[in-house]
Scaffold this motif. Structure first.
Motif, PDB file in Angstrom:
ATOM      1  N   VAL A 110       0.724  -1.311   0.091  1.00 16.46           N
ATOM      2  CA  VAL A 110      -0.086  -0.090   0.169  1.00 16.46           C
ATOM      3  C   VAL A 110       0.851   1.120  -0.014  1.00 16.46           C
ATOM      4  O   VAL A 110       1.824   1.084   0.291  1.00 16.46           O
ATOM      5  CB  VAL A 110      -0.835  -0.265   1.124  1.00 16.46           C
ATOM      6  CG1 VAL A 110      -1.681  -1.363   1.297  1.00 16.46           C
ATOM      7  CG2 VAL A 110      -0.418   0.512   2.622  1.00 16.46           C
ATOM      8  N   TYR A 111       0.294   2.357  -0.259  1.00 13.15           N
ATOM      9  CA  TYR A 111       1.134   3.772  -0.527  1.00 13.15           C
ATOM     10  C   TYR A 111       0.338   4.764   0.130  1.00 13.15           C
ATOM     11  O   TYR A 111      -0.959   4.725   0.206  1.00 13.15           O
ATOM     12  CB  TYR A 111       1.391   3.859  -2.300  1.00 13.15           C
ATOM     13  CG  TYR A 111       2.389   3.156  -2.801  1.00 13.15           C
ATOM     14  CD1 TYR A 111       3.588   3.349  -2.845  1.00 13.15           C
ATOM     15  CD2 TYR A 111       1.858   1.701  -3.095  1.00 13.15           C
ATOM     16  CE1 TYR A 111       4.436   2.503  -3.531  1.00 13.15           C
ATOM     17  CE2 TYR A 111       2.801   0.934  -3.890  1.00 13.15           C
ATOM     18  CZ  TYR A 111       4.140   1.258  -3.779  1.00 13.15           C
ATOM     19  OH  TYR A 111       5.146   0.485  -4.374  1.00 13.15           O
ATOM     20  N   ALA A 112       1.157   5.722   0.247  1.00 15.42           N
ATOM     21  CA  ALA A 112       0.623   7.279   0.732  1.00 15.42           C
ATOM     22  C   ALA A 112      -0.276   6.959   1.611  1.00 15.42           C
ATOM     23  O   ALA A 112       0.025   6.331   2.833  1.00 15.42           O
ATOM     24  CB  ALA A 112      -0.313   7.935  -0.505  1.00 15.42           C
ATOM     25  N   LYS A 131      -0.986   4.029   4.080  1.00 15.10           N
ATOM     26  CA  LYS A 131      -0.124   3.608   5.264  1.00 15.10           C
ATOM     27  C   LYS A 131      -0.586   4.054   6.618  1.00 15.10           C
ATOM     28  O   LYS A 131      -0.054   3.419   7.688  1.00 15.10           O
ATOM     29  CB  LYS A 131       1.323   4.093   4.877  1.00 15.10           C
ATOM     30  CG  LYS A 131       2.043   3.620   3.732  1.00 15.10           C
ATOM     31  CD  LYS A 131       3.476   3.804   3.385  1.00 15.10           C
ATOM     32  CE  LYS A 131       3.722   5.359   2.842  1.00 15.10           C
ATOM     33  NZ  LYS A 131       5.082   5.596   2.871  1.00 15.10           N
ATOM     34  N   ALA A 134     -12.516   2.817  -0.969  1.00 10.01           N
ATOM     35  CA  ALA A 134     -13.429   3.118  -1.976  1.00 10.01           C
ATOM     36  C   ALA A 134     -12.994   3.773  -3.037  1.00 10.01           C
ATOM     37  O   ALA A 134     -13.507   3.912  -4.179  1.00 10.01           O
ATOM     38  CB  ALA A 134     -14.852   3.636  -1.332  1.00 10.01           C
ATOM     39  N   SER A 135     -11.984   4.722  -2.743  1.00  5.85           N
ATOM     40  CA  SER A 135     -11.443   5.650  -3.623  1.00  5.85           C
ATOM     41  C   SER A 135     -10.241   5.082  -4.350  1.00  5.85           C
ATOM     42  O   SER A 135      -9.488   5.768  -5.187  1.00  5.85           O
ATOM     43  CB  SER A 135     -10.867   6.952  -3.001  1.00  5.85           C
ATOM     44  OG  SER A 135      -9.790   6.697  -2.159  1.00  5.85           O
ATOM     45  N   CYS A 136      -9.770   3.887  -3.996  1.00  8.42           N
ATOM     46  CA  CYS A 136      -8.420   3.282  -4.617  1.00  8.42           C
ATOM     47  C   CYS A 136      -8.482   2.434  -5.958  1.00  8.42           C
ATOM     48  O   CYS A 136      -9.482   1.869  -6.034  1.00  8.42           O
ATOM     49  CB  CYS A 136      -7.692   2.547  -3.391  1.00  8.42           C
ATOM     50  SG  CYS A 136      -7.212   3.403  -2.048  1.00  8.42           S
ATOM     51  N   ARG A 137      -7.279   2.604  -6.411  1.00  8.90           N
ATOM     52  CA  ARG A 137      -7.580   1.616  -7.613  1.00  8.90           C
ATOM     53  C   ARG A 137      -6.474   0.461  -7.394  1.00  8.90           C
ATOM     54  O   ARG A 137      -5.742   0.678  -6.210  1.00  8.90           O
ATOM     55  CB  ARG A 137      -6.914   2.315  -8.927  1.00  8.90           C
ATOM     56  CG  ARG A 137      -7.950   3.262  -9.518  1.00  8.90           C
ATOM     57  CD  ARG A 137      -7.445   4.083 -10.662  1.00  8.90           C
ATOM     58  NE  ARG A 137      -6.186   4.907  -9.958  1.00  8.90           N
ATOM     59  CZ  ARG A 137      -5.342   5.814 -10.744  1.00  8.90           C
ATOM     60  NH1 ARG A 137      -5.392   5.697 -12.227  1.00  8.90           N
ATOM     61  NH2 ARG A 137      -4.617   6.604 -10.574  1.00  8.90           N
ATOM     62  N   ALA A 157      -3.559  -2.493  -8.654  1.00 10.66           N
ATOM     63  CA  ALA A 157      -2.726  -3.181  -9.676  1.00 10.66           C
ATOM     64  C   ALA A 157      -1.839  -4.318  -9.382  1.00 10.66           C
ATOM     65  O   ALA A 157      -1.824  -4.668  -8.254  1.00 10.66           O
ATOM     66  CB  ALA A 157      -1.693  -1.781 -10.057  1.00 10.66           C
ATOM     67  N   PHE A 174      -3.110  -1.803 -14.066  1.00  8.63           N
ATOM     68  CA  PHE A 174      -4.232  -1.737 -13.183  1.00  8.63           C
ATOM     69  C   PHE A 174      -5.516  -2.795 -13.452  1.00  8.63           C
ATOM     70  O   PHE A 174      -5.319  -3.406 -14.480  1.00  8.63           O
ATOM     71  CB  PHE A 174      -5.103  -0.497 -13.806  1.00  8.63           C
ATOM     72  CG  PHE A 174      -4.753   0.780 -13.029  1.00  8.63           C
ATOM     73  CD1 PHE A 174      -4.420   0.958 -11.924  1.00  8.63           C
ATOM     74  CD2 PHE A 174      -4.290   1.949 -14.090  1.00  8.63           C
ATOM     75  CE1 PHE A 174      -3.569   2.298 -11.182  1.00  8.63           C
ATOM     76  CE2 PHE A 174      -3.375   2.967 -13.837  1.00  8.63           C
ATOM     77  CZ  PHE A 174      -3.476   3.255 -12.177  1.00  8.63           C
ATOM     78  N   VAL A 234      -0.820  -4.207  -5.664  1.00  5.91           N
ATOM     79  CA  VAL A 234      -0.740  -2.767  -5.257  1.00  5.91           C
ATOM     80  C   VAL A 234      -1.906  -2.101  -5.126  1.00  5.91           C
ATOM     81  O   VAL A 234      -2.766  -2.231  -6.118  1.00  5.91           O
ATOM     82  CB  VAL A 234       0.193  -2.397  -6.109  1.00  5.91           C
ATOM     83  CG1 VAL A 234       0.771  -0.795  -6.045  1.00  5.91           C
ATOM     84  CG2 VAL A 234       1.424  -3.131  -6.374  1.00  5.91           C
ATOM     85  N   ILE A 245      -3.643   1.558  -4.863  1.00  6.69           N
ATOM     86  CA  ILE A 245      -3.221   2.926  -5.450  1.00  6.69           C
ATOM     87  C   ILE A 245      -4.194   3.888  -5.009  1.00  6.69           C
ATOM     88  O   ILE A 245      -5.360   3.855  -5.538  1.00  6.69           O
ATOM     89  CB  ILE A 245      -3.409   2.838  -6.913  1.00  6.69           C
ATOM     90  CG1 ILE A 245      -2.493   1.510  -7.326  1.00  6.69           C
ATOM     91  CG2 ILE A 245      -2.697   4.074  -7.581  1.00  6.69           C
ATOM     92  CD1 ILE A 245      -1.068   1.695  -7.970  1.00  6.69           C
ATOM     93  N   PRO A 246      -4.106   4.755  -3.985  1.00 10.31           N
ATOM     94  CA  PRO A 246      -4.867   5.592  -3.548  1.00 10.31           C
ATOM     95  C   PRO A 246      -5.108   6.913  -4.680  1.00 10.31           C
ATOM     96  O   PRO A 246      -4.275   6.809  -5.898  1.00 10.31           O
ATOM     97  CB  PRO A 246      -4.172   6.352  -2.524  1.00 10.31           C
ATOM     98  CG  PRO A 246      -3.161   5.400  -1.966  1.00 10.31           C
ATOM     99  CD  PRO A 246      -2.614   4.661  -3.094  1.00 10.31           C
ATOM    100  N   PRO A 247      -5.981   7.914  -4.524  1.00 11.09           N
ATOM    101  CA  PRO A 247      -6.069   8.653  -5.626  1.00 11.09           C
ATOM    102  C   PRO A 247      -4.637   9.521  -5.922  1.00 11.09           C
ATOM    103  O   PRO A 247      -3.967   9.839  -4.901  1.00 11.09           O
ATOM    104  CB  PRO A 247      -7.103   9.759  -4.993  1.00 11.09           C
ATOM    105  CG  PRO A 247      -7.850   8.972  -4.101  1.00 11.09           C
ATOM    106  CD  PRO A 247      -6.895   7.938  -3.512  1.00 11.09           C
ATOM    107  N   SER A 248      -4.331   9.801  -6.853  1.00 15.79           N
ATOM    108  CA  SER A 248      -3.200  10.480  -7.289  1.00 15.79           C
ATOM    109  C   SER A 248      -3.143  11.810  -6.672  1.00 15.79           C
ATOM    110  O   SER A 248      -3.890  12.575  -6.404  1.00 15.79           O
ATOM    111  CB  SER A 248      -3.013  10.840  -8.849  1.00 15.79           C
ATOM    112  OG  SER A 248      -2.797   9.644  -9.503  1.00 15.79           O
TER     113      SER A 248
END
Lengths: 77, 166, 166, 77
Positions: free
Chosen positions: D5-7, D10, D45-48, D50, D55, D69, D71-74
């Motif tokens: 997980v990212y950003a 975490k 709910a906002s994540c993609r 991969a 994706f 992986v 991926i939260p919103p950019s």
């Protein structure tokens, strides 16, 4: 009065010259210029006129000590 | 980061230059701690125009009016879009193919303003500033450019048409 | 001037960089004899955001996907606007106030295309690339940024809304 | 299966961990993740999602050796 011309106008007139006769406004100036070179009509119709760092229109009263700059359409960039 | 005001920095860039544009130097002046977006436009000399092979260009200007008009355009854009920085410089003299003829830099808090103001400034410089190019072709001939043809439509050499509607 | 193809030059710029962006170096790659217009966008770190004093940013990315997506965005823009050059680089790691977080450079024959493509590329990178910023404030606290909130409107994290309508 | 997980995610999960149990698709994966931390629902709910550099959506069949992986919103730029 002194005349300075730029860019494509130099195909019709000397870059700088002393105009014979007095033009009181830009319409009169155009007539005197056409008397020098009658092929310059179309070009002159597209030009703006300036004295020092300001554009002038036909309402601007010219006098014999002015240097008038004739500005063809821009082609910068 | 830099304490001097944007207007003082802007004043340090000459509107007309007979020397090659110092793009890195201009960009270095374009940072501002409140600006999240910097947009730079560089107008460069192409190797052909309207089907003719271009050898180089030569720019002529009427400096008193070109200086004044470019300063005025930058001031209007700064006010209209709340820019932190607005800089422009146009070459005079000989400019080679691939070299920069004109640079415009804008910096603002957000990107929409920096892009819009940048486009506004270059459009007005190209249409209104008393600067002219002479195209020299590889066959040895030359021709004065005639970019702004608005008077043919507006009937008035001081009235211009801008595609972006400003 | 430079004989290599634009795609080869584009490939030489890494989409993600842990080092400061070499803007002058990227600009030097952006000349093309057929390009009359070069547009550069630099996204820079502001000293405040939503009323809070920013000390620095820290960017994190998921490189395999970020690299691929940025390359894809550049390719789509190149095709759509007939660009001669399209380059982009985004920082990862710590970026100070006033420093560049992302650069996009586009070059095309005429300026409308270079501006439009540049805006398209940065908009898509900001909305879609798996890159995230953490804002560190001068009071010692930090917060993960959340720029793209399109999913709240579209109901789908892969559907985005672009103000320029592309 | 491995999860990265990212950003902002975490704040809810370890950056990398081995997931207990098998999720066959992303909907099942979300349920397993919520079982670990039920506060992550809105964020998830906002994540993609991969796998490697692609994706994936809920149609993508996950298997136990995948690294997924999240991926939260950019928030680049």
């Amino acid at each position: 009065m002194k005349i300075h011309v730029y860019a494509g106008l130099k195909d019709y007139f000397q870059p700088e010259f002393e105009l014979e006769g007095l033009a009181r406004n830009t319409d009169e100036l155009k007539k005197l210029l056409l008397a020098i070179n009658d092929k310059a009509g179309k070009m002159l119709a597209s030009c703006r006129f300036a004295v020092e760092e300001g554009f002038i229109d036909n309402q601007f009263k010219l006098n014999e000590h002015d240097t008038i700059v004739i500005i063809p359409p821009s082609s910068g960039g | 980061m830099i304490p001097s005001s944007s207007s003082r920095r802007a004043a340090a860039v000459r509107a007309l230059s007979a020397e090659p544009v110092d793009m890195a130097g201009m960009l270095a002046r374009a940072h501002h701690p409140g600006a999240g977006a910097v947009v730079l436009f560089s107008g460069e000399v192409r190797n052909s125009n309207r089907g003719r092979a271009v050898a180089f260009l030569e720019y002529e200007a009427y400096p008193p009016l070109a200086d004044k008009l470019i300063a005025e355009i930058l001031a209007v854009a700064t006010e209209k879009w709340g820019l932190h920085i607005a800089l422009a410089q146009h070459r005079v003299g000989r400019v080679e193919v691939g070299d920069t003829a004109v640079v415009v830099i804008t910096a603002s808090a957000h990107r929409a303003e920096a892009y819009a103001a940048n486009r506004y400034i270059i459009d007005r410089i190209k249409h209104e500033a008393p600067i002219w190019k002479c195209e020299h072709y590889t066959d040895g001939s030359h021709e004065w450019g005639n970019n702004c043809n608005c008077h043919a439509v507006t009937g008035d050499p001081s009235k211009h048409i801008y595609e972006t509607g400003h």
